[in-house]
Design a protein around this motif. Structure first.
Motif, PDB file in Angstrom:
ATOM      1  N   VAL A  94       0.849  -1.193   0.000  1.00 43.88           N
ATOM      2  CA  VAL A  94       0.000   0.000   0.000  1.00 43.88           C
ATOM      3  C   VAL A  94       0.886   1.245   0.000  1.00 43.88           C
ATOM      4  O   VAL A  94       0.690   2.168  -0.798  1.00 43.88           O
ATOM      5  N   TYR A 107       0.657  -7.076  -6.641  1.00 41.91           N
ATOM      6  CA  TYR A 107       2.019  -7.270  -6.162  1.00 41.91           C
ATOM      7  C   TYR A 107       2.192  -8.730  -5.789  1.00 41.91           C
ATOM      8  O   TYR A 107       1.232  -9.488  -5.674  1.00 41.91           O
ATOM      9  N   CYS A 110       1.515   0.005  -4.922  1.00 41.98           N
ATOM     10  CA  CYS A 110       1.290  -1.089  -5.871  1.00 41.98           C
ATOM     11  C   CYS A 110       0.185  -2.054  -5.429  1.00 41.98           C
ATOM     12  O   CYS A 110      -0.024  -3.078  -6.074  1.00 41.98           O
ATOM     13  N   SER A 111      -0.549  -1.711  -4.398  1.00 46.02           N
ATOM     14  CA  SER A 111      -1.581  -2.638  -3.921  1.00 46.02           C
ATOM     15  C   SER A 111      -2.751  -2.749  -4.884  1.00 46.02           C
ATOM     16  O   SER A 111      -3.312  -3.828  -5.056  1.00 46.02           O
ATOM     17  N   ASP A 112      -3.128  -1.663  -5.536  1.00 52.46           N
ATOM     18  CA  ASP A 112      -4.261  -1.715  -6.461  1.00 52.46           C
ATOM     19  C   ASP A 112      -3.923  -2.426  -7.765  1.00 52.46           C
ATOM     20  O   ASP A 112      -4.752  -3.148  -8.319  1.00 52.46           O
ATOM     21  N   SER A 113      -2.706  -2.246  -8.267  1.00 51.76           N
ATOM     22  CA  SER A 113      -2.326  -2.859  -9.541  1.00 51.76           C
ATOM     23  C   SER A 113      -1.881  -4.307  -9.377  1.00 51.76           C
ATOM     24  O   SER A 113      -1.852  -5.056 -10.336  1.00 51.76           O
TER      25      SER A 113
END
Length: 120
Positions: A79, A88, A83-86
């Protein structure tokens, strides 16, 4: 030496203690997260427990609550790094044959680009 005890010859124990410099991005009472010196993705952070356990299996067996905290903090790092939304990946290498080079358990948080499977 007992599991959980610092090891004098361990690079990550030295980073946790502040004796070896690292670019720290996140820390709690249980874990320290820092940038990998040889990144394999735009985001490549190592998340290590402050206590020394040789590998993921030892950590899970000896300190399952700490294993859970390590995973939760790896998610918090994702977060924080954006990169949490795309998406990881959290990777544990266990043993030399799997690519583990520092025998202090650590999670690699990888993101910031497409991460195809299988990883190779």
């Amino acid at each position: 030496m007992a599991a959980g005890e610092p090891q004098a010859d361990c690079l990550f124990c030295k980073i946790v203690a502040g004796d070896v410099p690292a670019t720290i991005v996140h820390e709690t009472k249980d874990v320290v997260a820092f940038q990998d010196i040889n990144p394999q993705a735009p985001t490549h952070i190592l998340v290590v427990p402050r206590a020394h356990y040789a590998n993921a299996g030892e950590l899970g067996t000896e300190a399952p609550e700490l294993a859970g905290a390590l995973l939760a903090e790896a998610a918090a790092v994702a977060v924080g790094e954006g990169c949490s939304d795309s998406g990881y990946r959290i990777v544990f290498n266990t043993g030399a044959g799997a690519g583990q080079t520092v025998f202090h358990v650590h999670a690699h948080v990888l993101g910031g680009r497409g991460l195809n499977w299988p990883p190779g």
